[in-house]
Design a protein around this motif. Structure first.
Motif, PDB file in Angstrom:
ATOM      1  N   SER A  25       0.803  -1.224   0.000  1.00  0.00           N
ATOM      2  CA  SER A  25       0.000   0.000   0.000  1.00  0.00           C
ATOM      3  C   SER A  25       0.836   1.275   0.000  1.00  0.00           C
ATOM      4  N   ASP A  26       2.140   1.168   0.062  1.00  0.00           N
ATOM      5  CA  ASP A  26       3.039   2.304   0.195  1.00  0.00           C
ATOM      6  C   ASP A  26       2.971   2.965   1.569  1.00  0.00           C
ATOM      7  N   GLU A  27       2.220   2.364   2.519  1.00  0.00           N
ATOM      8  CA  GLU A  27       2.147   2.941   3.856  1.00  0.00           C
ATOM      9  C   GLU A  27       3.524   2.854   4.518  1.00  0.00           C
ATOM     10  N   MET A  28       3.923   3.953   5.134  1.00  0.00           N
ATOM     11  CA  MET A  28       5.249   4.047   5.758  1.00  0.00           C
ATOM     12  C   MET A  28       5.118   4.001   7.286  1.00  0.00           C
ATOM     13  N   VAL A  29       6.240   3.705   7.923  1.00  0.00           N
ATOM     14  CA  VAL A  29       6.329   3.841   9.387  1.00  0.00           C
ATOM     15  C   VAL A  29       7.194   5.066   9.659  1.00  0.00           C
ATOM     16  N   ASP A  30       6.968   5.689  10.793  1.00  0.00           N
ATOM     17  CA  ASP A  30       7.719   6.882  11.143  1.00  0.00           C
ATOM     18  C   ASP A  30       8.556   6.597  12.383  1.00  0.00           C
ATOM     19  N   TRP A  31       9.837   6.395  12.144  1.00  0.00           N
ATOM     20  CA  TRP A  31      10.739   6.133  13.275  1.00  0.00           C
ATOM     21  C   TRP A  31      11.410   7.407  13.646  1.00  0.00           C
TER      22      TRP A  31
END
Length: 138
Positions: A132-138
């Protein structure tokens, strides 16, 4: 077309690589973590026919669902069979250092050791690989 040869750590298995990888990335999935006993693994993704075993006979191991080939002598993990997609994911640690050029991280939803770098960090997979192209934000 570039053709190169790589081998396992003991030399019992030799692999011919034809052409370049489709993508190179770090995988953080729980399957890779369990199989490799690592927080994440470097992967070079190739069309299945581009990875050819030319010496030795690898042993197949399946922990959960993904067939993985390894050297029966030294245990080096060589590649995974992604048969539904016609792909093989090579353990990029077998490539010469200057040939592994990671483009992103995948399956970061399972990360146990988040890596903070300049690469994109996908929660699952990029859209071009069915995600889905969803990213995580670290």
């Amino acid at each position: 077309m570039k053709i190169s040869e790589i081998q396992c750590h003991c030399g019992a298995i030799k692999i011919k690589l034809s052409g370049g990888p489709i993508a190179q990335f770090y995988c953080h999935c729980d399957d890779c973590q369990a199989v490799h006993a690592a927080a994440y693994v470097p992967v070079a993704l190739y069309p299945a026919q581009a990875i050819e075993v030319i010496k030795g006979v690898p042993t197949e191991t399946v922990l959960r669902t993904t067939p993985r080939m390894r050297c029966p002598t030294c245990g080096t993990f060589l590649f995974s069979e992604l048969t539904n997609f016609g792909l093989r994911s090579l353990s990029a640690s077998l490539l010469p250092r200057d040939e592994f050029k990671p483009q992103f991280h995948v399956q970061c939803q399972y990360a146990v050791l988040p890596v903070k770098d300049e690469l994109p960090h996908f929660k699952a997979f990029p859209a071009k690989f069915g995600g889905s192209d969803e990213m995580v934000d670290w």
